[in-house]
Design a protein around this motif. Sequence first.
Motif, PDB file in Angstrom:
ATOM      1  N   THR A   1       5.313  -3.841  -0.539  1.00  0.00           N
ATOM      2  CA  THR A   1       5.963  -4.087   0.768  1.00  0.00           C
ATOM      3  C   THR A   1       7.351  -4.716   0.621  1.00  0.00           C
ATOM      4  N   THR A   2       7.727  -5.087  -0.623  1.00  0.00           N
ATOM      5  CA  THR A   2       9.101  -5.608  -0.799  1.00  0.00           C
ATOM      6  C   THR A   2      10.117  -4.461  -0.861  1.00  0.00           C
ATOM      7  N   GLN A   3       9.607  -3.239  -1.065  1.00  0.00           N
ATOM      8  CA  GLN A   3      10.507  -2.078  -1.098  1.00  0.00           C
ATOM      9  C   GLN A   3      10.861  -1.680   0.328  1.00  0.00           C
ATOM     10  N   PRO A   4      12.138  -1.411   0.607  1.00  0.00           N
ATOM     11  CA  PRO A   4      12.466  -0.926   1.956  1.00  0.00           C
ATOM     12  C   PRO A   4      11.761   0.411   2.214  1.00  0.00           C
TER      13      PRO A   4
ATOM     14  N   VAL B   1      13.412  23.316   0.198  1.00  0.00           N
ATOM     15  CA  VAL B   1      13.899  24.389   1.077  1.00  0.00           C
ATOM     16  C   VAL B   1      15.054  25.136   0.396  1.00  0.00           C
TER      17      VAL B   1
ATOM     18  N   VAL C   1      12.262  17.398   0.457  1.00  0.00           N
ATOM     19  CA  VAL C   1      12.187  18.486   1.453  1.00  0.00           C
ATOM     20  C   VAL C   1      13.433  19.371   1.329  1.00  0.00           C
ATOM     21  N   VAL C   2      14.594  18.724   1.269  1.00  0.00           N
ATOM     22  CA  VAL C   2      15.850  19.476   1.173  1.00  0.00           C
ATOM     23  C   VAL C   2      15.854  20.330  -0.100  1.00  0.00           C
TER      24      VAL C   2
ATOM     25  N   ILE D   1       7.977  21.078   7.411  1.00  0.00           N
ATOM     26  CA  ILE D   1       9.268  21.741   7.179  1.00  0.00           C
ATOM     27  C   ILE D   1       9.187  22.631   5.938  1.00  0.00           C
ATOM     28  N   MET D   2       8.452  22.152   4.922  1.00  0.00           N
ATOM     29  CA  MET D   2       8.362  22.942   3.688  1.00  0.00           C
ATOM     30  C   MET D   2       7.457  24.161   3.871  1.00  0.00           C
TER      31      MET D   2
ATOM     32  N   ILE E   1      13.709   8.341   2.398  1.00  0.00           N
ATOM     33  CA  ILE E   1      14.855   9.090   1.850  1.00  0.00           C
ATOM     34  C   ILE E   1      14.384  10.000   0.716  1.00  0.00           C
TER      35      ILE E   1
ATOM     36  N   ARG F   1       3.768   0.559   8.337  1.00  0.00           N
ATOM     37  CA  ARG F   1       4.421   1.309   7.245  1.00  0.00           C
ATOM     38  C   ARG F   1       3.629   2.573   6.926  1.00  0.00           C
TER      39      ARG F   1
ATOM     40  N   LEU G   1      12.717   2.713   3.954  1.00  0.00           N
ATOM     41  CA  LEU G   1      13.720   3.782   3.938  1.00  0.00           C
ATOM     42  C   LEU G   1      13.813   4.454   2.565  1.00  0.00           C
TER      43      LEU G   1
ATOM     44  N   MET H   1      12.621  12.977   2.110  1.00  0.00           N
ATOM     45  CA  MET H   1      13.565  13.909   2.724  1.00  0.00           C
ATOM     46  C   MET H   1      14.380  14.674   1.674  1.00  0.00           C
ATOM     47  N   VAL H   2      14.743  13.992   0.585  1.00  0.00           N
ATOM     48  CA  VAL H   2      15.476  14.669  -0.501  1.00  0.00           C
ATOM     49  C   VAL H   2      14.595  15.782  -1.097  1.00  0.00           C
TER      50      VAL H   2
END
Lengths: 223, 124
Positions: free
Chosen positions: A52-55, A71, A67-68, A21-22, A61, A7, A57, A64-65
């Motif tokens: 570790t019980t949290q996904p 930008v 980063v978006v 990217i930023m 996510i 992880r 992803l 990534m949000v």
Amino acid sequence: MITVILRTAIIFIFVTLAIRIMGKRQIGDMQPNELVITILLSEIAAIPLQDTTQPLLNGIIAIMVLVVLEVLISVLVLKSAWVRKIMNGQSVVIIKNGVIDQHAMKRVRMTVLDLIELLRIQNVFDISTVAFAVLEVNGDLSVLLKSKHQPATVKDLEKTKIEAALLPLPVITDGKLIQESIQALEITAEEIEKILKNNNTQVNKVFLLTLDRKQNMTLIKMR
Amino acid sequence: MKRIIPAIIILLILVGGYLGSYVYINNVCDTATEGIEACLKEYEAHGTAKADADWLKNYWDENEKILSFFVNHELIDRVEMSITNIKLHSAFKENYMFYDACDTAKTLLHQIMEDTKISAHSVF
């Protein structure tokens, strides 16, 4: 334990990609929104590593949000002066011709001691020697000394008379006129057009044009 | 402009990923809820729900791996435990425990679906 190792490696790769990217800058050079995103990024990256019980992803996510958002905001800041003002704030002139602007200091919530400390960092120990001191958006103080207090250059030694220090202001940035600078310099749009015509260019083709009251200029055209 | 293209691609992936995961989670949870209802009907009709409980357990085992990408692992484990309890209490004909396990599993599945939806409850 192997789960935590995997992880951590995955989150490390995603955070590195996100920062790449930023196109991050040094912490001192960051604009407020960039600083907020950097702080959030480190916090969010830590959550799936600790719990570790949290996904995984969920963390990816969120990164990534951010980063978006970063930008998109940086593009908006580049395109719109209004967004730039809202997101990054504006530079404030704190000292003009050796006189401290107390209203400006109240507005930026700066004490005289803070100002003196920032001046000392710039090797300025006497406020009366300052022609202009501008508090930049990132908290740095830019100082322009009065002509007679500026260190001599070879060019100065060739001069017989001392000229008054003039603050060059950005009149065009990224192909857009800066109305505040135009008002401060008390010049007209026709005069700017004339300057641009003499240099065979147009407003939308100028990357940076700075002018002072004597119309000394620096012109950088867009590539 | 160079950076905006990867940002838009990431945004599209995120939106697509959300929609895909939303549909998948809802399908799995709806099917599992129907499985629990079938267990209840079979139990009431025949006094045992072995066939439906076995099917439900297999169905959950098949899907929990993919679900673990999107849903809190603790929640998935609790659903799995409830489904195992349905099977166990049905076999031993422990009425009260069987119905309790069915209700718990249904509530947890409903919670998973609620967490996936965009609502004031899930956002705030």
